[in-house]
Enzyme design. Structure first.
Site, PDB file in Angstrom:
ATOM      1  N   GLU A  91       0.785  -1.235   0.000  1.00  0.00           N
ATOM      2  CA  GLU A  91       0.000   0.000   0.000  1.00  0.00           C
ATOM      3  C   GLU A  91       0.818   1.286   0.000  1.00  0.00           C
ATOM      4  OE1 GLU A  91      -3.462   0.205  -0.099  1.00  0.00           O
ATOM      5  OE2 GLU A  91      -3.262  -1.915  -0.582  1.00  0.00           O
ATOM      6  N   SER A 458     -42.269 -34.838  40.572  1.00  0.00           N
ATOM      7  CA  SER A 458     -41.706 -35.305  41.833  1.00  0.00           C
ATOM      8  C   SER A 458     -40.318 -34.741  42.121  1.00  0.00           C
ATOM      9  CB  SER A 458     -41.656 -36.831  41.847  1.00  0.00           C
ATOM     10  OG  SER A 458     -42.960 -37.372  41.797  1.00  0.00           O
TER      11      SER A 458
END
Length: 806
Positions: A91, A458
């Site tokens: 770049e 239960s």
């Protein structure tokens, strides 16, 4: 003539000066208009882009990310030189020499733009890294003279405000590199599954090739273009002497291998847990902060237990599904061209990574041949699987099914319609070690561990018994097991609770009533204790927020979630202390400051020097909700549920493991909540529409095997140990079992004579019950107690009483 000439000369001069003035005014106005909304470059000194919150398990395993933009922020010092050199080569190779604008670069770009204009291509800008930072962070992405002017001005300001290293740090963290990756650190993980310091030169070069156009260089869609651009970057690195000739040759020879798709984390078994942690984090900090704040979040997850939980639940649901028959193919095909692509559109559960879509080629009796859609392999179904399918909805040519390779053949698979949940909690701290909220998160993200409110049946009874033990009862107290009815039943009739067996066994101890889950005993006990007391204790222990104080609730007719009831059970093995379960251990912000810690206990003396004194002690976590003796009594009685009661199929786990089965009316939900001293586990199985699981699908048959599979793994990591004995409890051996009593309450208990220690089994236990009945002088009909039998096989454990209204 001279005067006329002079006059014209003066007029021309005035006109020229006026033109210059007008031009200057126009330029000034234009400059003012361009610069009036220019951002302040000094803002970048404190700028931080949106950063992903990363989520880790307790052992440091990455388990997820929360983000608007998938970004991992790294400082300049954390970026290896090879990565910096790759991006400079691609770049802006003169980045450290120019002042923000590279004049030679602009000249090259202008020369190329002559041809770009003629060919209709997009203009090149010759932008430096500084200009790209100005554009990406402070400006829009438009291509115009105004933006270019602003970009140049801002670049100069940036160079005056920030150091080169700061500018490059912003660039490397802000830039979008495809694959849902913002910044180089995120891209390194998404493309290669690596951190930045693990990248090879060719991998760094590929990342540097992407800013020009991530989509154009997608390694899966455009592999040749991607490798070509990577190789160009490698050449630029070599030209700038950042790679030797040998390094260049090696890098160019390496193939470009990237992941098939970006991943949130390597560990993929914790989707339900991660999503629940996200919801709780948003509750703490807000959605924007969680998705953009870059937090480090350490959770309580134990990856080994989480994987065991997911596997145990999925296997258990598949076993249930298989018991209830093959439901048929999910599609059909005529084997026309392209059938494979159509078949592959049907997704198997991602958690079942070995399942494949396939089509039935031929069926001769139980000899079934199939062809896989993905790789066009052929083979035979396992004969037992073919028989299973053909006994319900026979397979036929063209049926589309799921299969799994198995020993040279293929096993037939189907996605269960039943669902469930499993949650595991550390009882001393409240740390949630594992959470699975359903069969497959991809198929349904509804978390049944935390969001499904169901009747526990239960599994609720231990809280009834705990309320009794907090009062005048003890484990050897006698309660009558005999028919009973109350006004207020359906249609103005009477409510008559019944035992599952429709039989009654006369006077029984509390221990026996809980171990064998006697319904009528539980209702009588609740009547004696008072439902208001039971409801108050249930709220205090966190089982429910509120519920009606009627006797039906004693059988588990109220509603709770697996998460809540599991946390409530923790008090039984935590000395009676209620803990608040949590998933998020600690959170740090992007600067490393701790902003949340689950453990808020203070240790005043932890920082003092050691001089031989006693070490500092942290206070216990949680709130005391029941007496430690009550907690121990319930733990011991629930251990008996596994050793001698409805959870007998888990007896192979050994001693010091307890729990309670639960089943609701019409077998709509199956439960088991169990524990050792170091982990409490809740298992729930049921359909999302609350329809019946089918006859016999009680907690003992459906949920206990899932618990057992999970605990076999958990106990390897956290071996079972004796429950902590309360210091002030009095212990007496009654009916062959060592019972704990509050001081003074043991005086009326007849202790057994010393006897040789022997394993407790069903035969010995029934002898004990006969002595209980004789001691109580209660009726002992011949049908009251089953005859002594050998230890039952797993599928014939004592039947559990069902809860609810009959």
């Amino acid at each position: 003539m001279v005067k006329i000439a002079e006059r014209w000369f003066v007029m021309a001069g005035v006109a020229l000066l006026g033109g210059i003035a007008v031009a200057g005014l126009v330029v000034a106005i234009y400059a003012a208009w361009v610069l009036h909304d220019m951002p302040d470059a000094s803002e970048l000194a404190d700028y931080r882009p949106a950063t992903a919150t990363r989520v880790f398990a307790g052992d440091g395993t990455l388990i997820g990310e929360f983000s608007d933009e998938r970004r991992i922020y790294v400082t300049y010092d954390q970026v290896p030189e090879r990565v910096i050199h790759a991006f400079l080569a691609a770049e802006d190779s003169h980045f450290f020499q120019h002042g923000g604008i590279d004049v030679s670069g602009i000249g090259r770009a202008m020369f190329k733009n002559v041809f770009n204009v003629l060919s209709g291509r997009r203009l090149e800008g010759g932008s430096t890294i500084t200009q790209q930072v100005a554009k990406n962070v402070l400006l829009t992405n438009e291509s115009s003279l105004n933006r270019k002017l602003k970009e140049a001005i801002l670049s100069s300001r940036l160079e005056a405000t920030l150091t080169k290293e700061q500018i490059l740090e912003l660039y490397l963290n802000e830039i979008y590199l495809g694959y849902r990756s913002y910044g180089v650190a995120s891209a390194a993980y998404n493309y290669f599954g690596k951190s930045l310091n693990q990248l090879t030169p060719d991998e760094a070069a590929f990342l540097a090739a992407l800013p020009k156009g991530p989509n154009n260089y997608n390694p899966k869609r455009h592999p040749e273009a991607a490798k070509g651009r990577r190789d160009w970057v490698l050449g630029e690195m070599a030209d700038n002497r950042w790679l030797t000739h040998e390094e260049l040759t090696t890098a160019l020879a390496r193939p470009l291998n990237t992941r098939s798709a970006p991943r949130r984390a390597e560990y993929a078994d914790a989707d339900f847990f991660v999503e629940e942690a996200r919801r709780r984090a948003i509750g703490l900090f807000g959605q924007e902060e969680v998705n953009r704040g870059g937090y480090y979040m350490r959770t309580t997850l134990d990856p080994q237990l989480q994987s065991a939980a997911r596997e145990a639940l999925m296997n258990g649901l598949e076993r249930y599904d298989r018991r209830h028959g093959w439901r048929g193919a999910w599609g059909t095909t005529d084997f026309a061209a392209g059938w494979q692509a159509e078949a592959l559109k049907k997704n198997s559960p991602p958690e079942r990574r070995t399942w494949q879509a396939a089509a039935v080629e031929s069926v001769v009796g139980n000899n079934v041949r199939i062809r896989t859609a993905k790789d066009d392999r052929t083979g035979a179904l396992v004969v037992s699987d073919a028989a299973w399918a053909n006994a319900n909805r026979p397979l036929k040519r063209g049926d589309l099914i799921f299969v799994e390779p198995q020993g040279g053949q293929f096993a037939l698979k189907q996605v269960p319609t039943v669902n469930g949940a499993l949650v595991a909690i550390e009882p001393q701290s409240g740390r949630v070690l594992a959470m699975v909220g359903g069969y497959s998160y991809a198929l349904s993200s509804f978390n049944r561990a935390t969001q499904a409110r169901r009747q526990p049946g239960s599994a609720y009874k231990p809280f009834v018994y705990a309320a009794a033990l907090e009062g005048d009862f003890n484990p050897t107290s006698i309660v009558l097991d005999a028919p009973i009815s109350f006004p207020g039943g359906a249609n103005g009739g009477r409510w008559t609770p019944e035992n599952y067996s429709r039989q009654y066994y006369g006077p029984q101890t509390l221990r026996r009533g809980l171990e064998l889950s006697r319904n009528v005993m539980t209702v009588r006990l609740a009547q004696a204790v008072g439902m208001r007391n039971i409801v108050d204790l249930s709220k205090k222990m966190g089982v429910v927020d509120d519920m009606s104080p009627n006797l039906a609730m004693s059988l588990g007719a109220g509603e709770t979630t697996p998460y809540r009831i599991t946390a409530a059970y923790a008090a039984f093995v935590n000395g009676g202390r209620k803990i608040d379960p949590y998933l998020i251990e600690m959170v740090q912000d992007r600067n490393g400051q701790t902003i949340h810690r689950a453990d808020r206990r203070q240790c005043r003396d932890c920082s003092r020097g050691f001089s031989g004194q006693e070490s500092p002690r942290l206070q216990d976590r949680g709130t005391q909700v029941i007496d430690p003796i009550t907690a121990y009594q319930i733990s011991s009685m629930l251990e008996g549920v596994i050793q001698r009661g409805t959870g007998a199929s888990a007896r192979g786990l050994g001693r010091w493991v307890g729990g309670k089965t639960g089943t609701t009316n019409e077998y709509r939900s199956a439960w088991f909540v169990g524990f050792s001293s170091d982990v409490v586990v809740g298992v729930f199985v049921g359909f999302d529409d609350n329809r019946s699981l089918g006859g016999g699908e009680a907690g003992a048959a459906t949920a206990v095997p899932i618990f057992t599979d999970f605990m076999q793994v958990a106990l390897k990591e956290r071996p079972a140990r004796p429950f902590v004995r309360p210091k002030n409890a009095v212990f007496r051996t009654v009916n062959g079992i060592e019972e704990a009593f509050r001081p003074g309450t043991e005086r009326h208990v007849r202790e057994d004579a010393p006897r040789p220690v022997q394993p407790e089994g069903p035969q010995n236990y029934y002898d004990v019950v006969r002595r209980e009945q004789e001691a109580a002088k209660g009726p002992a009909p011949s049908t009251a107690v089953p005859a002594p039998v050998a230890p039952p096989p797993p599928k014939k454990e004592p039947a559990e009483d069902l809860s609810g209204l009959y």
